[in-house]
Design a protein around this motif. Structure first.
Motif, PDB file in Angstrom:
ATOM      1  N   LEU A  94      27.457 -20.312  62.905  1.00 14.48           N
ATOM      2  CA  LEU A  94      27.412 -19.273  61.937  1.00 14.48           C
ATOM      3  C   LEU A  94      28.790 -19.214  61.436  1.00 14.48           C
ATOM      4  O   LEU A  94      28.976 -18.694  60.273  1.00 14.48           O
ATOM      5  CB  LEU A  94      26.744 -17.896  62.720  1.00 14.48           C
ATOM      6  CG  LEU A  94      27.050 -16.477  61.880  1.00 14.48           C
ATOM      7  CD1 LEU A  94      26.072 -16.552  60.494  1.00 14.48           C
ATOM      8  CD2 LEU A  94      26.486 -15.413  62.559  1.00 14.48           C
ATOM      9  N   PHE A  95      29.666 -19.147  62.381  1.00 16.82           N
ATOM     10  CA  PHE A  95      31.125 -19.005  61.871  1.00 16.82           C
ATOM     11  C   PHE A  95      31.485 -20.150  60.768  1.00 16.82           C
ATOM     12  O   PHE A  95      32.141 -19.843  59.634  1.00 16.82           O
ATOM     13  CB  PHE A  95      32.027 -19.503  62.972  1.00 16.82           C
ATOM     14  CG  PHE A  95      33.452 -19.273  62.986  1.00 16.82           C
ATOM     15  CD1 PHE A  95      34.217 -18.343  62.557  1.00 16.82           C
ATOM     16  CD2 PHE A  95      34.255 -20.324  62.831  1.00 16.82           C
ATOM     17  CE1 PHE A  95      35.536 -18.111  62.392  1.00 16.82           C
ATOM     18  CE2 PHE A  95      35.400 -20.509  62.587  1.00 16.82           C
ATOM     19  CZ  PHE A  95      36.368 -19.282  62.456  1.00 16.82           C
ATOM     20  N   LYS A 101      30.255 -20.366  53.044  1.00 22.72           N
ATOM     21  CA  LYS A 101      29.666 -19.577  52.072  1.00 22.72           C
ATOM     22  C   LYS A 101      30.809 -18.901  51.507  1.00 22.72           C
ATOM     23  O   LYS A 101      30.854 -18.596  50.023  1.00 22.72           O
ATOM     24  CB  LYS A 101      28.758 -18.546  52.802  1.00 22.72           C
ATOM     25  CG  LYS A 101      28.145 -17.419  52.072  1.00 22.72           C
ATOM     26  CD  LYS A 101      26.892 -18.170  51.350  1.00 22.72           C
ATOM     27  CE  LYS A 101      26.187 -17.039  50.272  1.00 22.72           C
ATOM     28  NZ  LYS A 101      24.967 -17.841  49.701  1.00 22.72           N
ATOM     29  N   LEU A 102      31.832 -18.199  52.036  1.00 24.69           N
ATOM     30  CA  LEU A 102      33.009 -17.838  51.407  1.00 24.69           C
ATOM     31  C   LEU A 102      33.480 -18.752  50.326  1.00 24.69           C
ATOM     32  O   LEU A 102      33.838 -18.406  49.216  1.00 24.69           O
ATOM     33  CB  LEU A 102      33.928 -17.253  52.408  1.00 24.69           C
ATOM     34  CG  LEU A 102      35.450 -16.735  51.667  1.00 24.69           C
ATOM     35  CD1 LEU A 102      35.042 -15.587  51.012  1.00 24.69           C
ATOM     36  CD2 LEU A 102      36.368 -16.623  53.051  1.00 24.69           C
ATOM     37  N   LEU A 103      33.605 -19.837  50.702  1.00 23.55           N
ATOM     38  CA  LEU A 103      34.520 -20.922  49.743  1.00 23.55           C
ATOM     39  C   LEU A 103      33.765 -21.245  48.544  1.00 23.55           C
ATOM     40  O   LEU A 103      34.117 -21.681  47.725  1.00 23.55           O
ATOM     41  CB  LEU A 103      34.578 -22.230  50.652  1.00 23.55           C
ATOM     42  CG  LEU A 103      35.857 -22.170  51.581  1.00 23.55           C
ATOM     43  CD1 LEU A 103      36.353 -23.635  52.013  1.00 23.55           C
ATOM     44  CD2 LEU A 103      36.953 -21.229  50.974  1.00 23.55           C
ATOM     45  N   SER A 104      32.449 -20.863  48.641  1.00 25.58           N
ATOM     46  CA  SER A 104      31.516 -21.205  47.361  1.00 25.58           C
ATOM     47  C   SER A 104      31.500 -20.076  46.219  1.00 25.58           C
ATOM     48  O   SER A 104      30.887 -20.296  45.334  1.00 25.58           O
ATOM     49  CB  SER A 104      30.007 -21.262  47.825  1.00 25.58           C
ATOM     50  OG  SER A 104      29.285 -20.056  48.250  1.00 25.58           O
ATOM     51  N   THR A 105      32.184 -19.033  46.664  1.00 28.60           N
ATOM     52  CA  THR A 105      32.404 -17.830  45.618  1.00 28.60           C
ATOM     53  C   THR A 105      33.842 -18.091  45.202  1.00 28.60           C
ATOM     54  O   THR A 105      34.692 -18.771  45.706  1.00 28.60           O
ATOM     55  CB  THR A 105      32.521 -16.539  46.400  1.00 28.60           C
ATOM     56  OG1 THR A 105      33.628 -16.394  47.118  1.00 28.60           O
ATOM     57  CG2 THR A 105      31.143 -16.490  47.499  1.00 28.60           C
ATOM     58  N   CYS A 133      40.798 -16.461  56.713  1.00 24.07           N
ATOM     59  CA  CYS A 133      40.303 -16.423  55.331  1.00 24.07           C
ATOM     60  C   CYS A 133      39.052 -15.444  55.484  1.00 24.07           C
ATOM     61  O   CYS A 133      38.954 -14.519  54.582  1.00 24.07           O
ATOM     62  CB  CYS A 133      39.671 -17.689  54.895  1.00 24.07           C
ATOM     63  SG  CYS A 133      40.820 -18.882  54.413  1.00 24.07           S
ATOM     64  N   LEU A 134      38.294 -15.453  56.494  1.00 24.66           N
ATOM     65  CA  LEU A 134      37.018 -14.286  56.748  1.00 24.66           C
ATOM     66  C   LEU A 134      37.891 -12.908  56.881  1.00 24.66           C
ATOM     67  O   LEU A 134      37.003 -11.943  55.992  1.00 24.66           O
ATOM     68  CB  LEU A 134      36.362 -14.852  57.847  1.00 24.66           C
ATOM     69  CG  LEU A 134      35.313 -16.052  57.579  1.00 24.66           C
ATOM     70  CD1 LEU A 134      34.949 -16.583  59.080  1.00 24.66           C
ATOM     71  CD2 LEU A 134      34.571 -16.040  56.699  1.00 24.66           C
ATOM     72  N   VAL A 135      38.715 -12.756  57.501  1.00 24.67           N
ATOM     73  CA  VAL A 135      39.431 -11.370  57.831  1.00 24.67           C
ATOM     74  C   VAL A 135      39.957 -10.915  56.386  1.00 24.67           C
ATOM     75  O   VAL A 135      39.749  -9.780  56.106  1.00 24.67           O
ATOM     76  CB  VAL A 135      40.515 -11.551  59.005  1.00 24.67           C
ATOM     77  CG1 VAL A 135      41.087 -10.052  58.909  1.00 24.67           C
ATOM     78  CG2 VAL A 135      39.796 -11.737  60.114  1.00 24.67           C
ATOM     79  N   THR A 136      40.585 -11.853  55.644  1.00 24.24           N
ATOM     80  CA  THR A 136      41.360 -11.721  54.403  1.00 24.24           C
ATOM     81  C   THR A 136      40.190 -11.297  53.367  1.00 24.24           C
ATOM     82  O   THR A 136      40.323 -10.383  52.446  1.00 24.24           O
ATOM     83  CB  THR A 136      42.066 -12.756  53.737  1.00 24.24           C
ATOM     84  OG1 THR A 136      42.914 -13.111  54.851  1.00 24.24           O
ATOM     85  CG2 THR A 136      42.481 -12.304  52.524  1.00 24.24           C
ATOM     86  N   ALA A 137      38.882 -11.896  53.383  1.00 19.74           N
ATOM     87  CA  ALA A 137      37.843 -11.573  52.469  1.00 19.74           C
ATOM     88  C   ALA A 137      37.410  -9.847  52.900  1.00 19.74           C
ATOM     89  O   ALA A 137      36.965  -9.386  51.855  1.00 19.74           O
ATOM     90  CB  ALA A 137      36.689 -12.432  52.887  1.00 19.74           C
ATOM     91  N   LEU A 138      37.222  -9.613  54.156  1.00 18.55           N
ATOM     92  CA  LEU A 138      36.924  -8.217  54.591  1.00 18.55           C
ATOM     93  C   LEU A 138      38.005  -7.320  53.828  1.00 18.55           C
ATOM     94  O   LEU A 138      37.565  -6.269  53.187  1.00 18.55           O
ATOM     95  CB  LEU A 138      37.074  -7.938  55.963  1.00 18.55           C
ATOM     96  CG  LEU A 138      35.637  -8.341  56.751  1.00 18.55           C
ATOM     97  CD1 LEU A 138      36.001  -8.155  58.200  1.00 18.55           C
ATOM     98  CD2 LEU A 138      34.642  -7.489  56.394  1.00 18.55           C
ATOM     99  N   ASN A 161      27.821  -9.102  52.712  1.00 22.42           N
ATOM    100  CA  ASN A 161      26.594  -8.617  53.307  1.00 22.42           C
ATOM    101  C   ASN A 161      26.297  -9.336  54.483  1.00 22.42           C
ATOM    102  O   ASN A 161      26.092  -8.917  55.736  1.00 22.42           O
ATOM    103  CB  ASN A 161      25.532  -8.562  52.306  1.00 22.42           C
ATOM    104  CG  ASN A 161      25.536  -7.272  51.405  1.00 22.42           C
ATOM    105  OD1 ASN A 161      26.283  -6.533  51.588  1.00 22.42           O
ATOM    106  ND2 ASN A 161      24.958  -7.479  50.112  1.00 22.42           N
ATOM    107  N   LEU A 162      26.284 -10.707  54.589  1.00 22.24           N
ATOM    108  CA  LEU A 162      26.000 -11.611  55.648  1.00 22.24           C
ATOM    109  C   LEU A 162      27.068 -11.269  56.568  1.00 22.24           C
ATOM    110  O   LEU A 162      26.908 -11.484  57.692  1.00 22.24           O
ATOM    111  CB  LEU A 162      26.174 -13.055  55.053  1.00 22.24           C
ATOM    112  CG  LEU A 162      24.861 -13.472  54.062  1.00 22.24           C
ATOM    113  CD1 LEU A 162      25.143 -14.756  53.693  1.00 22.24           C
ATOM    114  CD2 LEU A 162      23.534 -13.259  54.981  1.00 22.24           C
TER     115      LEU A 162
END
Length: 206
Positions: A94-95, A101-105, A133-138, A161-162
């Protein structure tokens, strides 16, 4: 505290202590408020040496706040780390999926570049890099909403949302019991977040 700046700094320190204690109990994440000189010493032999005026950093399962430097925004960003680490530890597939998924945006590609430039010593593609990267996205999502910035990147919204749903699952697992998760979103401010974490009503809204 005698003025608005001192009051804000005092409140930020108070919140850091409250949140730090709660996360320590719930996630086993320790925290410490330190001086800039102490930060230099702690990070001098790591891949991410201390940069002047940095407000906080994460190292060896511990969150460090630099006294006088951290702000409400930084607190939200840094406290995302134990949650994202929980996802990586509990469900590596999942991680990885969340990262790609983030990189696809469009927003995700920009975040990738920002993290690469900000943390030059972090190896691209490492778990630590992906976590940042994930924390920065938040943080990006929260700042967009707080500043009334409407993004046309619908894929990024779907990704957020995911990610929030995954965070909800990890909180339930770490707490060891089913918690009704509602109302907490990326725009929740520190006052509200503290109330949720210190009370029984700790909730996440997708």
């Amino acid at each position: 505290p005698n003025n608005d700046v001192e009051i804000k700094e005092y409140r930020a320190k108070q919140i850091a202590n409250s949140l730090g204690n709660k996360f320590k109990l719930a996630f086993g994440m320790d925290y410490q408020i330190i001086t800039e000189n102490e930060a230099y010493d702690i990070l001098k032999d790591t891949k991410t040496p201390y940069k002047k005026n940095a407000s906080s950093f994460y190292l060896n399962n511990k969150i460090y706040f630099i006294e006088g430097n951290f702000s409400v925004d930084t607190l939200v960003h840094e406290f995302g780390h134990p949650l994202i680490k929980g996802i990586a530890r509990d469900n590596k597939v999942l991680f990885e999926n969340l990262y790609f998924k983030l990189l696809s945006t469009a927003e995700g590609k920009d975040i990738f570049n920002i993290v690469s430039n900000t943390y030059e010593n972090l190896e691209q593609g490492s778990d630590r890099f992906k976590e940042e990267c994930l924390v920065t996205a938040l943080e990006r999502d929260a700042m967009n909403k707080l500043n009334n910035i409407i993004s046309d990147d619908t894929q990024f919204k779907t990704f957020i949302n995911l990610l929030l749903f995954a965070i909800k699952q990890i909180i339930n697992k770490v707490m060891g019991r089913k918690i009704e998760l509602k109302k907490l979103k990326s725009t929740t401010d520190l006052e509200e977040l503290t109330d949720m974490l210190l009370g029984e009503d700790f909730v996440i809204e997708n």
